[in-house]
Scaffold this motif. Structure first.
Motif, PDB file in Angstrom:
ATOM      1  N   LYS A  58     -14.666  10.727   5.992  1.00 34.93           N
ATOM      2  CA  LYS A  58     -13.754   9.940   5.157  1.00 34.93           C
ATOM      3  C   LYS A  58     -13.164  10.815   4.055  1.00 34.93           C
ATOM      4  CE  LYS A  58     -13.030   5.447   3.326  1.00 34.93           C
ATOM      5  NZ  LYS A  58     -12.012   5.319   4.343  1.00 34.93           N
ATOM      6  N   VAL A  59     -11.845  10.716   3.874  1.00 31.87           N
ATOM      7  CA  VAL A  59     -11.145  11.496   2.867  1.00 31.87           C
ATOM      8  C   VAL A  59     -10.441  10.580   1.863  1.00 31.87           C
ATOM      9  CG1 VAL A  59      -9.267  13.152   2.477  1.00 31.87           C
ATOM     10  CG2 VAL A  59     -10.810  13.443   4.420  1.00 31.87           C
ATOM     11  N   ARG A  60      -9.867   9.491   2.371  1.00 29.92           N
ATOM     12  CA  ARG A  60      -9.069   8.637   1.484  1.00 29.92           C
ATOM     13  C   ARG A  60      -9.076   7.196   1.977  1.00 29.92           C
ATOM     14  NH1 ARG A  60      -3.629  11.395   1.300  1.00 29.92           N
ATOM     15  NH2 ARG A  60      -4.211  10.775  -0.721  1.00 29.92           N
ATOM     16  N   GLU A  61      -8.654   6.323   1.089  1.00 29.82           N
ATOM     17  CA  GLU A  61      -8.550   4.902   1.389  1.00 29.82           C
ATOM     18  C   GLU A  61      -7.683   4.682   2.623  1.00 29.82           C
ATOM     19  OE1 GLU A  61      -7.279   0.906  -1.074  1.00 29.82           O
ATOM     20  OE2 GLU A  61      -6.366   2.815  -1.607  1.00 29.82           O
ATOM     21  N   GLY A  62      -8.158   3.835   3.533  1.00 34.60           N
ATOM     22  CA  GLY A  62      -7.366   3.433   4.688  1.00 34.60           C
ATOM     23  C   GLY A  62      -7.398   4.378   5.867  1.00 34.60           C
ATOM     24  N   ASP A  63      -8.164   5.484   5.802  1.00 33.33           N
ATOM     25  CA  ASP A  63      -8.147   6.445   6.907  1.00 33.33           C
ATOM     26  C   ASP A  63      -9.008   6.021   8.101  1.00 33.33           C
ATOM     27  OD1 ASP A  63     -10.722   7.077   6.003  1.00 33.33           O
ATOM     28  OD2 ASP A  63     -10.186   9.087   5.313  1.00 33.33           O
ATOM     29  N   GLY A  64      -9.802   4.953   7.959  1.00 33.87           N
ATOM     30  CA  GLY A  64     -10.607   4.446   9.066  1.00 33.87           C
ATOM     31  C   GLY A  64     -11.787   5.323   9.423  1.00 33.87           C
ATOM     32  N   ALA A  65     -12.076   6.326   8.597  1.00 29.92           N
ATOM     33  CA  ALA A  65     -13.184   7.241   8.869  1.00 29.92           C
ATOM     34  C   ALA A  65     -14.453   6.764   8.173  1.00 29.92           C
ATOM     35  CB  ALA A  65     -12.824   8.648   8.405  1.00 29.92           C
ATOM     36  N   THR A  66     -15.581   7.015   8.809  1.00 26.46           N
ATOM     37  CA  THR A  66     -16.887   6.735   8.220  1.00 26.46           C
ATOM     38  C   THR A  66     -17.318   7.978   7.442  1.00 26.46           C
ATOM     39  OG1 THR A  66     -17.419   5.228  10.038  1.00 26.46           O
ATOM     40  CG2 THR A  66     -19.267   6.080   8.740  1.00 26.46           C
ATOM     41  N   PRO A  67     -17.703   7.825   6.173  1.00 26.32           N
ATOM     42  CA  PRO A  67     -18.035   9.003   5.367  1.00 26.32           C
ATOM     43  C   PRO A  67     -19.295   9.708   5.854  1.00 26.32           C
ATOM     44  CG  PRO A  67     -18.608   7.009   4.181  1.00 26.32           C
ATOM     45  CD  PRO A  67     -17.885   6.580   5.422  1.00 26.32           C
ATOM     46  N   LYS A 128      -8.314   6.006  -4.787  1.00 22.96           N
ATOM     47  CA  LYS A 128      -7.627   6.538  -3.605  1.00 22.96           C
ATOM     48  C   LYS A 128      -8.584   7.211  -2.629  1.00 22.96           C
ATOM     49  CE  LYS A 128      -3.092   7.027  -5.681  1.00 22.96           C
ATOM     50  NZ  LYS A 128      -2.046   7.958  -6.112  1.00 22.96           N
ATOM     51  N   LEU A 129      -9.836   7.435  -3.052  1.00 21.30           N
ATOM     52  CA  LEU A 129     -10.856   7.950  -2.124  1.00 21.30           C
ATOM     53  C   LEU A 129     -11.306   6.862  -1.151  1.00 21.30           C
ATOM     54  CD1 LEU A 129     -13.104  10.010  -4.558  1.00 21.30           C
ATOM     55  CD2 LEU A 129     -11.539  10.898  -2.814  1.00 21.30           C
ATOM     56  N   GLY A 130     -11.054   5.617  -1.482  1.00 24.97           N
ATOM     57  CA  GLY A 130     -11.543   4.496  -0.684  1.00 24.97           C
ATOM     58  C   GLY A 130     -12.888   4.041  -1.215  1.00 24.97           C
ATOM     59  N   GLY A 131     -13.412   3.031  -0.592  1.00 22.57           N
ATOM     60  CA  GLY A 131     -14.689   2.454  -0.994  1.00 22.57           C
ATOM     61  C   GLY A 131     -15.016   1.300  -0.073  1.00 22.57           C
ATOM     62  N   LEU A 132     -15.872   0.423  -0.548  1.00 21.34           N
ATOM     63  CA  LEU A 132     -16.284  -0.753   0.231  1.00 21.34           C
ATOM     64  C   LEU A 132     -16.850  -0.346   1.590  1.00 21.34           C
ATOM     65  CD1 LEU A 132     -13.296  -3.102  -0.646  1.00 21.34           C
ATOM     66  CD2 LEU A 132     -15.544  -3.000  -1.752  1.00 21.34           C
ATOM     67  N   ILE A 133     -17.680   0.689   1.585  1.00 18.42           N
ATOM     68  CA  ILE A 133     -18.356   1.139   2.804  1.00 18.42           C
ATOM     69  C   ILE A 133     -19.714   0.443   2.858  1.00 18.42           C
ATOM     70  CG2 ILE A 133     -19.317   3.103   4.061  1.00 18.42           C
ATOM     71  CD1 ILE A 133     -16.229   3.088   3.917  1.00 18.42           C
ATOM     72  N   TYR A 134     -19.943  -0.255   3.951  1.00 15.73           N
ATOM     73  CA  TYR A 134     -21.169  -1.035   4.117  1.00 15.73           C
ATOM     74  C   TYR A 134     -21.800  -0.766   5.476  1.00 15.73           C
ATOM     75  CZ  TYR A 134     -20.101  -3.799  -0.012  1.00 15.73           C
ATOM     76  OH  TYR A 134     -19.860  -4.195  -1.305  1.00 15.73           O
ATOM     77  N   ILE A 135     -23.093  -1.002   5.552  1.00 14.10           N
ATOM     78  CA  ILE A 135     -23.789  -1.168   6.826  1.00 14.10           C
ATOM     79  C   ILE A 135     -23.858  -2.681   6.988  1.00 14.10           C
ATOM     80  CG2 ILE A 135     -25.927  -0.813   8.098  1.00 14.10           C
ATOM     81  CD1 ILE A 135     -26.447   1.621   6.200  1.00 14.10           C
ATOM     82  N   HIS A 136     -23.294  -3.200   8.073  1.00  8.37           N
ATOM     83  CA  HIS A 136     -23.196  -4.656   8.215  1.00  8.37           C
ATOM     84  C   HIS A 136     -23.325  -5.086   9.668  1.00  8.37           C
ATOM     85  CE1 HIS A 136     -19.068  -4.361   9.711  1.00  8.37           C
ATOM     86  NE2 HIS A 136     -18.704  -3.685   8.621  1.00  8.37           N
ATOM     87  N   GLY A 137     -23.348  -6.392   9.866  1.00  6.43           N
ATOM     88  CA  GLY A 137     -23.453  -6.977  11.195  1.00  6.43           C
ATOM     89  C   GLY A 137     -22.095  -7.164  11.853  1.00  6.43           C
ATOM     90  N   ASN A 138     -22.074  -8.030  12.862  1.00  9.53           N
ATOM     91  CA  ASN A 138     -20.891  -8.441  13.628  1.00  9.53           C
ATOM     92  C   ASN A 138     -20.535  -7.518  14.782  1.00  9.53           C
ATOM     93  OD1 ASN A 138     -20.651 -10.816  12.275  1.00  9.53           O
ATOM     94  ND2 ASN A 138     -18.547 -10.502  11.637  1.00  9.53           N
ATOM     95  N   GLY A 139     -21.436  -6.636  15.175  1.00  8.37           N
ATOM     96  CA  GLY A 139     -21.236  -5.949  16.443  1.00  8.37           C
ATOM     97  C   GLY A 139     -21.166  -4.443  16.417  1.00  8.37           C
TER      98      GLY A 139
END
Length: 173
Positions: A58-67, A128-139
């Motif tokens: 992960k580099v920035r907000e919205g990149d869809g990458a897992t840090p 702009k680095l992004g955030g709201l990274i969680y380990i969560h359910g739903n599949g």
């Protein structure tokens, strides 16, 4: 009767028999797996789904990458939109150093991230680095998140019950 006792024994969660001492989570992105340790002993391995851009760090907000890197659980959310969730302390200090160098964050944001990590609290989640990274359910069947680590709900419940705020989380390529 013995058969019914065996079935009932299998229904009891793993952790009611074996308390998790010094829990630690390690995610291997390339293998799509999460390992849960009790001190130095591996006790469970789970299949996971990642961000929709799963290979990159992960580099920035919205990149869809897992840090990638070393983090900790900063919150346990039992009212998550994704069943249950554990907040991962992204961005970490290394991410903040990169973000400051690359002009994605300012000095005040950098200082806030460093202080959050020093205090083991939530780092700023809306830079702009992004955030709201969680380990969560739903599949866990595909890479569908915006950078989170996803498990099947039953496994998420087990993990949620086994760890506490402050649990170390390492995410590797």
């Amino acid at each position: 009767m013995v058969f019914l006792s065996l079935i009932c024994a299998l229904c009891v969660p793993l952790f009611s028999f074996q308390p998790v001492q010094k829990p630690r989570i390690v995610v291997y992105k390339g293998e799509r797996k999460l390992e849960l340790y009790s001190d130095k002993t591996l006790i469970r391995t789970y299949r996971v789904g990642l961000g929709f851009s799963p290979v990159a760090d992960k580099v920035r907000e919205g990149d869809g990458a897992t840090p990638e890197g070393d983090f900790y659980v900063f919150v346990k959310n039992n009212k998550s939109a994704y069943y249950l969730s554990l907040g991962v302390s992204y961005p970490n200090v290394e991410d903040a150093e990169r973000g400051l160098r690359d002009g994605l964050i300012n000095r005040a944001q950098y200082n806030a991230i460093v202080e959050a990590h020093r205090m083991k609290t939530a780092p700023p989640q809306y830079t702009k680095l992004g955030g709201l990274i969680y380990i969560h359910g739903n599949g866990a069947k595909s890479d569908w998140t915006w950078g989170c680590v996803a498990l099947e709900n039953e496994q998420m419940k087990e993990l949620f019950d086994a760890v506490s705020v402050g649990t170390p989380v390492t995410i590797k390529p």
